[in-house]
Scaffold this motif. Structure first.
Motif, PDB file in Angstrom:
ATOM      1  N   THR A  76     118.387   0.745  29.361  1.00 52.22           N
ATOM      2  CA  THR A  76     119.836   0.951  29.420  1.00 52.22           C
ATOM      3  C   THR A  76     120.183   2.151  30.294  1.00 52.22           C
ATOM      4  OG1 THR A  76     120.133   0.010  27.204  1.00 52.22           O
ATOM      5  CG2 THR A  76     121.892   1.411  28.047  1.00 52.22           C
ATOM      6  N   ILE A  77     119.447   3.229  30.149  1.00 51.75           N
ATOM      7  CA  ILE A  77     119.722   4.425  30.953  1.00 51.75           C
ATOM      8  C   ILE A  77     119.483   4.143  32.423  1.00 51.75           C
ATOM      9  CG2 ILE A  77     119.038   6.809  31.399  1.00 51.75           C
ATOM     10  CD1 ILE A  77     118.236   6.928  28.369  1.00 51.75           C
ATOM     11  N   LEU A  78     118.371   3.492  32.752  1.00 52.75           N
ATOM     12  CA  LEU A  78     118.097   3.176  34.152  1.00 52.75           C
ATOM     13  C   LEU A  78     119.187   2.277  34.737  1.00 52.75           C
ATOM     14  CD1 LEU A  78     114.242   2.551  33.957  1.00 52.75           C
ATOM     15  CD2 LEU A  78     115.394   4.444  35.127  1.00 52.75           C
ATOM     16  N   ALA A  79     119.687   1.352  33.926  1.00 54.27           N
ATOM     17  CA  ALA A  79     120.727   0.444  34.412  1.00 54.27           C
ATOM     18  C   ALA A  79     122.041   1.166  34.689  1.00 54.27           C
ATOM     19  CB  ALA A  79     120.951  -0.678  33.399  1.00 54.27           C
ATOM     20  N   ARG A  80     122.264   2.291  34.033  1.00 52.43           N
ATOM     21  CA  ARG A  80     123.497   3.045  34.257  1.00 52.43           C
ATOM     22  C   ARG A  80     123.513   3.724  35.625  1.00 52.43           C
ATOM     23  NH1 ARG A  80     124.353   5.796  28.214  1.00 52.43           N
ATOM     24  NH2 ARG A  80     125.261   3.929  27.259  1.00 52.43           N
ATOM     25  N   PHE A  81     122.340   3.894  36.219  1.00 50.99           N
ATOM     26  CA  PHE A  81     122.263   4.600  37.504  1.00 50.99           C
ATOM     27  C   PHE A  81     121.465   3.746  38.493  1.00 50.99           C
ATOM     28  CE2 PHE A  81     122.424   7.735  34.062  1.00 50.99           C
ATOM     29  CZ  PHE A  81     123.629   8.360  34.367  1.00 50.99           C
ATOM     30  N   PRO A  82     122.014   2.592  38.855  1.00 51.75           N
ATOM     31  CA  PRO A  82     121.253   1.662  39.703  1.00 51.75           C
ATOM     32  C   PRO A  82     120.957   2.207  41.095  1.00 51.75           C
ATOM     33  CG  PRO A  82     123.541   0.952  39.510  1.00 51.75           C
ATOM     34  CD  PRO A  82     123.350   2.075  38.527  1.00 51.75           C
ATOM     35  N   ASP A  83     121.770   3.144  41.564  1.00 53.16           N
ATOM     36  CA  ASP A  83     121.590   3.651  42.924  1.00 53.16           C
ATOM     37  C   ASP A  83     120.730   4.913  42.975  1.00 53.16           C
ATOM     38  OD1 ASP A  83     123.255   1.628  43.914  1.00 53.16           O
ATOM     39  OD2 ASP A  83     125.060   2.830  43.527  1.00 53.16           O
ATOM     40  N   ALA A  84     120.326   5.424  41.832  1.00 51.08           N
ATOM     41  CA  ALA A  84     119.537   6.650  41.815  1.00 51.08           C
ATOM     42  C   ALA A  84     118.110   6.380  42.304  1.00 51.08           C
ATOM     43  CB  ALA A  84     119.495   7.233  40.410  1.00 51.08           C
ATOM     44  N   GLU A  85     117.568   7.316  43.045  1.00 55.46           N
ATOM     45  CA  GLU A  85     116.163   7.234  43.457  1.00 55.46           C
ATOM     46  C   GLU A  85     115.281   7.347  42.217  1.00 55.46           C
ATOM     47  OE1 GLU A  85     112.962   9.721  46.243  1.00 55.46           O
ATOM     48  OE2 GLU A  85     114.952  10.561  45.785  1.00 55.46           O
ATOM     49  N   ARG A  86     114.266   6.500  42.134  1.00 54.92           N
ATOM     50  CA  ARG A  86     113.362   6.514  40.984  1.00 54.92           C
ATOM     51  C   ARG A  86     111.979   6.958  41.428  1.00 54.92           C
ATOM     52  NH1 ARG A  86     114.873   0.925  37.689  1.00 54.92           N
ATOM     53  NH2 ARG A  86     117.165   1.230  37.685  1.00 54.92           N
ATOM     54  N   ILE A  87     111.445   7.919  40.693  1.00 54.07           N
ATOM     55  CA  ILE A  87     110.128   8.463  41.028  1.00 54.07           C
ATOM     56  C   ILE A  87     109.268   8.415  39.769  1.00 54.07           C
ATOM     57  CG2 ILE A  87     108.852  10.472  41.860  1.00 54.07           C
ATOM     58  CD1 ILE A  87     111.453  11.390  43.220  1.00 54.07           C
ATOM     59  N   ALA A  88     108.220   7.599  39.790  1.00 53.65           N
ATOM     60  CA  ALA A  88     107.322   7.506  38.640  1.00 53.65           C
ATOM     61  C   ALA A  88     106.417   8.725  38.603  1.00 53.65           C
ATOM     62  CB  ALA A  88     106.487   6.232  38.730  1.00 53.65           C
ATOM     63  N   VAL A  89     106.263   9.300  37.413  1.00 51.81           N
ATOM     64  CA  VAL A  89     105.421  10.480  37.222  1.00 51.81           C
ATOM     65  C   VAL A  89     104.539  10.246  35.991  1.00 51.81           C
ATOM     66  CG1 VAL A  89     107.008  12.095  38.316  1.00 51.81           C
ATOM     67  CG2 VAL A  89     107.252  11.612  35.874  1.00 51.81           C
ATOM     68  N   PRO A  90     103.329  10.806  35.981  1.00 53.70           N
ATOM     69  CA  PRO A  90     102.458  10.591  34.824  1.00 53.70           C
ATOM     70  C   PRO A  90     102.947  11.262  33.559  1.00 53.70           C
ATOM     71  CG  PRO A  90     101.444  12.098  36.390  1.00 53.70           C
ATOM     72  CD  PRO A  90     102.663  11.548  37.056  1.00 53.70           C
ATOM     73  N   SER A  91     103.712  12.356  33.701  1.00 51.05           N
ATOM     74  CA  SER A  91     104.168  13.106  32.526  1.00 51.05           C
ATOM     75  C   SER A  91     105.534  13.703  32.788  1.00 51.05           C
ATOM     76  CB  SER A  91     103.178  14.226  32.192  1.00 51.05           C
ATOM     77  OG  SER A  91     103.721  15.114  31.227  1.00 51.05           O
ATOM     78  N   HIS A  92     106.430  13.583  31.821  1.00 52.84           N
ATOM     79  CA  HIS A  92     107.761  14.193  31.937  1.00 52.84           C
ATOM     80  C   HIS A  92     107.672  15.703  31.997  1.00 52.84           C
ATOM     81  CE1 HIS A  92     108.027  15.829  27.804  1.00 52.84           C
ATOM     82  NE2 HIS A  92     107.270  14.792  27.479  1.00 52.84           N
ATOM     83  N   TRP A  93     106.581  16.256  31.470  1.00 52.79           N
ATOM     84  CA  TRP A  93     106.469  17.718  31.373  1.00 52.79           C
ATOM     85  C   TRP A  93     105.870  18.338  32.630  1.00 52.79           C
ATOM     86  CZ3 TRP A  93     108.664  21.033  28.287  1.00 52.79           C
ATOM     87  CH2 TRP A  93     108.188  22.343  28.225  1.00 52.79           C
ATOM     88  N   ASN A  94     105.055  17.587  33.337  1.00 55.94           N
ATOM     89  CA  ASN A  94     104.338  18.139  34.481  1.00 55.94           C
ATOM     90  C   ASN A  94     104.827  17.481  35.763  1.00 55.94           C
ATOM     91  OD1 ASN A  94     102.537  19.447  36.132  1.00 55.94           O
ATOM     92  ND2 ASN A  94     100.783  18.177  35.564  1.00 55.94           N
ATOM     93  N   ILE A  95     105.895  18.045  36.327  1.00 56.37           N
ATOM     94  CA  ILE A  95     106.461  17.543  37.576  1.00 56.37           C
ATOM     95  C   ILE A  95     106.462  18.714  38.550  1.00 56.37           C
ATOM     96  CG2 ILE A  95     108.444  16.427  38.672  1.00 56.37           C
ATOM     97  CD1 ILE A  95     109.247  15.373  35.918  1.00 56.37           C
TER      98      ILE A  95
END
Length: 355
Positions: free
Chosen positions: A27-46
């Motif tokens: 649902t959250i991803l669908a709210r921002f269809p135009d946002a750039e998406r970057i897959a990361v292994p951990s939310h804490w280590n970016i």
């Protein structure tokens, strides 16, 4: 609460790969269809966020434009004994607002946007299991006269999170149906969408309040203090328990007069019904050398209020971190003076705890 460009204009989403496996994540991803998406292994280590010293100059821009989505791994609850009986598993970390004294970025480094955890159901299940094991509250205490209280927003601001995810609504609904438990969270935002959540007295909102002229310096990107005060009656009418969070109390020349004025504004600005249920917590400022250094990179004006070596001393926190607080001997006197001002000017507001 409209997602205005002033507060949130999500252009980039860092996300763990499993986020799309959860309904809230989709649902959250669908709210921002135009946002750039970057897959990361951990939310804490970016590294480009938390490890990039150059991000300090873009502190506010990152908060407005960046969102992090992850799956909460640890679902343990821990005792508190101050604002709540227990701290619930966090459903977020970081914030779109930018309070200069916030403790969360002390650990996260050079950027601190909202991180949302999309497995809210798992957090709710852990809370429900824990509450069932507790049984009834044995006797009234300063935290609550009737229920076990769980802080559900320790590391973020759920009023803002609710503009992004339905997970906050789910948590309010969970506590509505737990017979022996109550939710609690502090906020510096006024999200009127929460008025429709039907909490039935089982969620406590703690509006953080401080003198307006100081808030304009240190409470960056938050709702104005008069707006927070004006919302109290509406939230009480909507079924919330509403308390005040006088935090942090910052000492400077003229602080007593400013706080007296604030107490008078509250006294004149809320209804008799709201006053009858009003309680407060009082928290003197704690700061940190690392956060001081970060703040100097984006908001040095705030540090003129927050960083006062002449009246502060080092203190090791319960978590083992080294912070600075007002000197022990004087802190007690200033706190006593604060409580006397409150009793004199806003006598209906009982202090639940202060430190």
């Amino acid at each position: 609460m409209a997602l205005t460009r002033d507060l949130l204009d999500i252009q980039r989403i860092y996300h763990e790969p499993a986020v799309g496996d959860f309904p809230h994540g989709r649902t959250i991803l669908a709210r921002f269809p135009d946002a750039e998406r970057i897959a990361v292994p951990s939310h804490w280590n970016i590294p480009e966020l938390h490890g990039n010293a150059g991000s300090v100059e873009d502190w506010v821009r990152i908060k407005r434009s960046t969102l992090v989505l992850g799956v909460k791994k640890g679902l343990t609850l821990r005792p508190n004994g101050r604002s709540a009986h227990f701290i619930a598993p966090s459903t977020s970390n970081g914030c779109a607002m930018a309070c200069a004294y916030c403790y969360v970025p002390r650990r996260k480094g050079f950027a601190n946007p909202i991180s949302l955890f999309v497995n809210t159901e798992a957090a709710g299940a852990a809370i429900a299991r824990h509450a069932r094991k507790q049984g009834p509250l044995p006797e009234p205490d300063l935290i609550d006269p009737e229920h076990w209280v769980y802080d559900i927003g320790e590391n973020g601001d759920l009023s803002v999170d609710a503009a992004l995810t339905d997970g906050v609504r789910d948590l309010v609904a969970l506590f509505r149906d737990l017979p022996n438990a109550k939710a609690s969270f502090a906020t510096k935002a006024v999200n009127r969408d929460l008025l429709g959540y039907d909490p039935r007295g089982k969620t406590r909102i703690r509006f953080s309040l401080m003198p307006e002229r100081i808030a304009r310096v240190v409470d960056v990107r938050t709702a104005p203090i008069p707006e927070r005060i004006a919302a109290i009656d509406d939230f009480v009418e909507a079924g919330y328990e509403v308390h005040a969070n006088f935090s942090p109390v910052i000492l400077y020349e003229g602080w007593e007069a400013d706080w007296r004025d604030l107490f008078r504004q509250i006294e004149a600005g809320i209804s008799a019904r709201a006053k009858a249920q009003l309680r407060c917590e009082v928290i003197m400022l704690t700061h940190n050398a690392g956060l001081h250094a970060v703040n100097l990179g984006w908001h040095p004006k705030a540090e003129g209020l927050l960083w006062r070596p002449d009246i502060q001393e080092a203190k090791v926190s319960e978590g083992g971190g080294v912070n600075v607080r007002y000197r022990a001997g004087w802190k007690g006197r200033w706190l006593a003076r604060f409580k006397a001002l409150l009793a004199e000017t806003l006598p209906d507001c009982t202090v639940r705890y202060a430190f």
